[in-house]
Design a protein around this motif. Structure first.
Motif, PDB file in Angstrom:
ATOM      1  N   TYR A 173       0.819  -1.217   0.000  1.00 15.97           N
ATOM      2  CA  TYR A 173       0.000   0.000   0.000  1.00 15.97           C
ATOM      3  C   TYR A 173       0.855   1.271   0.000  1.00 15.97           C
ATOM      4  O   TYR A 173       0.329   2.373   0.047  1.00 15.97           O
ATOM      5  CB  TYR A 173      -0.919   0.017   1.218  1.00 15.97           C
ATOM      6  CG  TYR A 173      -2.232  -0.693   1.023  1.00 15.97           C
ATOM      7  CD1 TYR A 173      -3.444  -0.005   1.042  1.00 15.97           C
ATOM      8  CD2 TYR A 173      -2.288  -2.069   0.842  1.00 15.97           C
ATOM      9  CE1 TYR A 173      -4.655  -0.651   0.874  1.00 15.97           C
ATOM     10  CE2 TYR A 173      -3.492  -2.741   0.673  1.00 15.97           C
ATOM     11  CZ  TYR A 173      -4.672  -2.023   0.698  1.00 15.97           C
ATOM     12  OH  TYR A 173      -5.884  -2.677   0.526  1.00 15.97           O
ATOM     13  N   GLY A 174       2.178   1.100  -0.003  1.00 17.29           N
ATOM     14  CA  GLY A 174       3.067   2.254  -0.038  1.00 17.29           C
ATOM     15  C   GLY A 174       3.528   2.750   1.312  1.00 17.29           C
ATOM     16  O   GLY A 174       4.105   3.835   1.419  1.00 17.29           O
ATOM     17  N   TYR A 175       3.302   1.959   2.359  1.00 17.69           N
ATOM     18  CA  TYR A 175       3.721   2.367   3.696  1.00 17.69           C
ATOM     19  C   TYR A 175       4.951   1.576   4.158  1.00 17.69           C
ATOM     20  O   TYR A 175       5.255   0.510   3.628  1.00 17.69           O
ATOM     21  CB  TYR A 175       2.576   2.160   4.697  1.00 17.69           C
ATOM     22  CG  TYR A 175       1.375   3.029   4.408  1.00 17.69           C
ATOM     23  CD1 TYR A 175       1.427   4.409   4.615  1.00 17.69           C
ATOM     24  CD2 TYR A 175       0.198   2.485   3.915  1.00 17.69           C
ATOM     25  CE1 TYR A 175       0.335   5.214   4.338  1.00 17.69           C
ATOM     26  CE2 TYR A 175      -0.907   3.284   3.632  1.00 17.69           C
ATOM     27  CZ  TYR A 175      -0.825   4.649   3.845  1.00 17.69           C
ATOM     28  OH  TYR A 175      -1.913   5.446   3.561  1.00 17.69           O
ATOM     29  N   ASP A 176       5.613   2.130   5.145  1.00 15.00           N
ATOM     30  CA  ASP A 176       6.777   1.487   5.747  1.00 15.00           C
ATOM     31  C   ASP A 176       6.416   1.069   7.164  1.00 15.00           C
ATOM     32  O   ASP A 176       5.505   1.633   7.786  1.00 15.00           O
ATOM     33  CB  ASP A 176       7.967   2.447   5.761  1.00 15.00           C
ATOM     34  CG  ASP A 176       8.359   2.880   4.359  1.00 15.00           C
ATOM     35  OD1 ASP A 176       8.907   2.045   3.618  1.00 15.00           O
ATOM     36  OD2 ASP A 176       8.092   4.042   3.985  1.00 15.00           O
ATOM     37  N   THR A 177       7.158   0.112   7.681  1.00 14.88           N
ATOM     38  CA  THR A 177       6.846  -0.418   9.005  1.00 14.88           C
ATOM     39  C   THR A 177       8.113  -0.701   9.803  1.00 14.88           C
ATOM     40  O   THR A 177       9.209  -0.733   9.263  1.00 14.88           O
ATOM     41  CB  THR A 177       6.035  -1.728   8.909  1.00 14.88           C
ATOM     42  OG1 THR A 177       6.765  -2.676   8.109  1.00 14.88           O
ATOM     43  CG2 THR A 177       4.652  -1.497   8.319  1.00 14.88           C
ATOM     44  N   ASN A 178       7.904  -0.913  11.090  1.00 12.24           N
ATOM     45  CA  ASN A 178       8.979  -1.365  11.971  1.00 12.24           C
ATOM     46  C   ASN A 178       8.375  -2.255  13.052  1.00 12.24           C
ATOM     47  O   ASN A 178       7.572  -1.795  13.851  1.00 12.24           O
ATOM     48  CB  ASN A 178       9.676  -0.158  12.609  1.00 12.24           C
ATOM     49  CG  ASN A 178      10.806  -0.545  13.561  1.00 12.24           C
ATOM     50  OD1 ASN A 178      11.062   0.160  14.528  1.00 12.24           O
ATOM     51  ND2 ASN A 178      11.473  -1.650  13.310  1.00 12.24           N
ATOM     52  N   PRO A 179       8.731  -3.538  13.057  1.00 13.33           N
ATOM     53  CA  PRO A 179       8.247  -4.408  14.133  1.00 13.33           C
ATOM     54  C   PRO A 179       9.014  -4.130  15.418  1.00 13.33           C
ATOM     55  O   PRO A 179      10.244  -3.990  15.404  1.00 13.33           O
ATOM     56  CB  PRO A 179       8.521  -5.816  13.603  1.00 13.33           C
ATOM     57  CG  PRO A 179       9.691  -5.645  12.679  1.00 13.33           C
ATOM     58  CD  PRO A 179       9.569  -4.269  12.087  1.00 13.33           C
ATOM     59  N   ILE A 180       8.301  -4.061  16.521  1.00 11.72           N
ATOM     60  CA  ILE A 180       8.901  -3.692  17.798  1.00 11.72           C
ATOM     61  C   ILE A 180       8.563  -4.753  18.841  1.00 11.72           C
ATOM     62  O   ILE A 180       7.393  -5.073  19.061  1.00 11.72           O
ATOM     63  CB  ILE A 180       8.382  -2.314  18.265  1.00 11.72           C
ATOM     64  CG1 ILE A 180       8.820  -1.219  17.276  1.00 11.72           C
ATOM     65  CG2 ILE A 180       8.861  -1.996  19.671  1.00 11.72           C
ATOM     66  CD1 ILE A 180       8.150   0.114  17.510  1.00 11.72           C
ATOM     67  N   GLY A 181       9.594  -5.284  19.457  1.00 15.87           N
ATOM     68  CA  GLY A 181       9.393  -6.246  20.536  1.00 15.87           C
ATOM     69  C   GLY A 181       9.790  -5.694  21.890  1.00 15.87           C
ATOM     70  O   GLY A 181       9.485  -6.293  22.924  1.00 15.87           O
ATOM     71  N   GLY A 182      10.459  -4.539  21.897  1.00 13.22           N
ATOM     72  CA  GLY A 182      10.932  -3.940  23.143  1.00 13.22           C
ATOM     73  C   GLY A 182       9.907  -2.988  23.730  1.00 13.22           C
ATOM     74  O   GLY A 182       9.909  -1.791  23.428  1.00 13.22           O
ATOM     75  N   PHE A 183       9.023  -3.514  24.564  1.00 12.94           N
ATOM     76  CA  PHE A 183       8.028  -2.672  25.242  1.00 12.94           C
ATOM     77  C   PHE A 183       7.581  -3.370  26.518  1.00 12.94           C
ATOM     78  O   PHE A 183       7.908  -4.540  26.749  1.00 12.94           O
ATOM     79  CB  PHE A 183       6.843  -2.362  24.324  1.00 12.94           C
ATOM     80  CG  PHE A 183       6.116  -3.573  23.791  1.00 12.94           C
ATOM     81  CD1 PHE A 183       5.023  -4.096  24.474  1.00 12.94           C
ATOM     82  CD2 PHE A 183       6.512  -4.191  22.611  1.00 12.94           C
ATOM     83  CE1 PHE A 183       4.345  -5.210  23.989  1.00 12.94           C
ATOM     84  CE2 PHE A 183       5.834  -5.304  22.119  1.00 12.94           C
ATOM     85  CZ  PHE A 183       4.751  -5.817  22.816  1.00 12.94           C
ATOM     86  N   GLU A 184       6.851  -2.655  27.348  1.00 16.82           N
ATOM     87  CA  GLU A 184       6.451  -3.183  28.653  1.00 16.82           C
ATOM     88  C   GLU A 184       5.245  -4.114  28.488  1.00 16.82           C
ATOM     89  O   GLU A 184       4.098  -3.713  28.622  1.00 16.82           O
ATOM     90  CB  GLU A 184       6.126  -2.031  29.616  1.00 16.82           C
ATOM     91  CG  GLU A 184       7.226  -1.001  29.774  1.00 16.82           C
ATOM     92  CD  GLU A 184       8.542  -1.591  30.292  1.00 16.82           C
ATOM     93  OE1 GLU A 184       8.500  -2.664  30.936  1.00 16.82           O
ATOM     94  OE2 GLU A 184       9.600  -0.986  30.059  1.00 16.82           O
TER      95      GLU A 184
END
Length: 208
Positions: free
Chosen positions: A152-163
């Motif tokens: 769809y033309g978007y970028d992403t970042n998967p994040i595992g570092g959170f509370e």
């Protein structure tokens, strides 16, 4: 305009840490992307993934202290999509299989036979066993969401570092039922993601 070049979508996906703050994603488009992400496979089709789209300023302020060193993504992305696994996903089993029959995907007798096996099994699983299932299934949906987003033309970042022990309750979800799996930041890159080295297929594969 959607990108239908599968090679480009897969091979040129990069994790983006800083997004264009002016870009917002219409909810109709977000819903489309999530709907396509739910075509990911899941164990006995229980679809345990649940998506919480944090897009408002108030929502992001609430999320900010819970994402550790990932505040750039929180501050600049169009949304932070928190993907939870539903520990009581089997509650949707009847609805899922009923609609499968209505749509001609299976006969009624197969539905009755399958649910007769699946529901008692799922209800008997201990927390660790169910956690393993929902983590695998929800991760598949998360990866599919990232690829759909790129198309769809978007970028992403998967994040595992959170509370992980605080995030459900912070958004008024039952922490015993909803297990956080990952956060996917989504938007349009302001700073491009960098290339990264991947081990060869020969290194990570063994044939027997």
């Amino acid at each position: 305009m959607k990108n239908n070049d599968f090679e480009d979508v897969v091979l040129n996906r990069k994790s983006v840490k800083v997004f264009d703050e002016q870009v917002k994603i219409p909810r109709t488009e977000m819903d489309e992307m999530i709907q396509k992400a739910t075509k990911a496979p899941s164990s006995v089709n229980m679809q345990p993934w649940r998506f919480l789209v944090v897009e408002s300023e108030a929502g992001k302020e609430k999320l900010k202290p819970l994402v550790r060193f990932n505040t750039r993504q929180n501050d600049t992305s169009a949304a932070m999509v928190i993907i939870f696994g539903d520990m009581q996903n089997y509650e949707y089993g009847e609805d899922i299989y009923h609609n499968a029959v209505l749509n001609g995907y299976m006969p009624e007798e197969v539905k009755v036979e399958m649910l007769g096996k699946i529901l008692p099994l799922y209800k008997s699983l201990n927390r660790a066993e169910m956690n393993d299932i929902i983590k695998i299934d929800s991760s598949l949906a998360a990866m599919q969401f990232m690829l759909v987003a790129r198309s769809y033309g978007y970028d992403t970042n998967p994040i595992g570092g959170f509370e992980k022990d605080q995030i459900a309750e912070a958004f008024d979800l039952d922490p015993e039922r909803f297990e956080p799996v990952m956060i996917v930041a989504i938007g349009k890159a302001k700073n491009p993601g960098h290339d990264s080295y991947r081990l060869s297929a020969e290194t990570v594969t063994k044939y027997v």
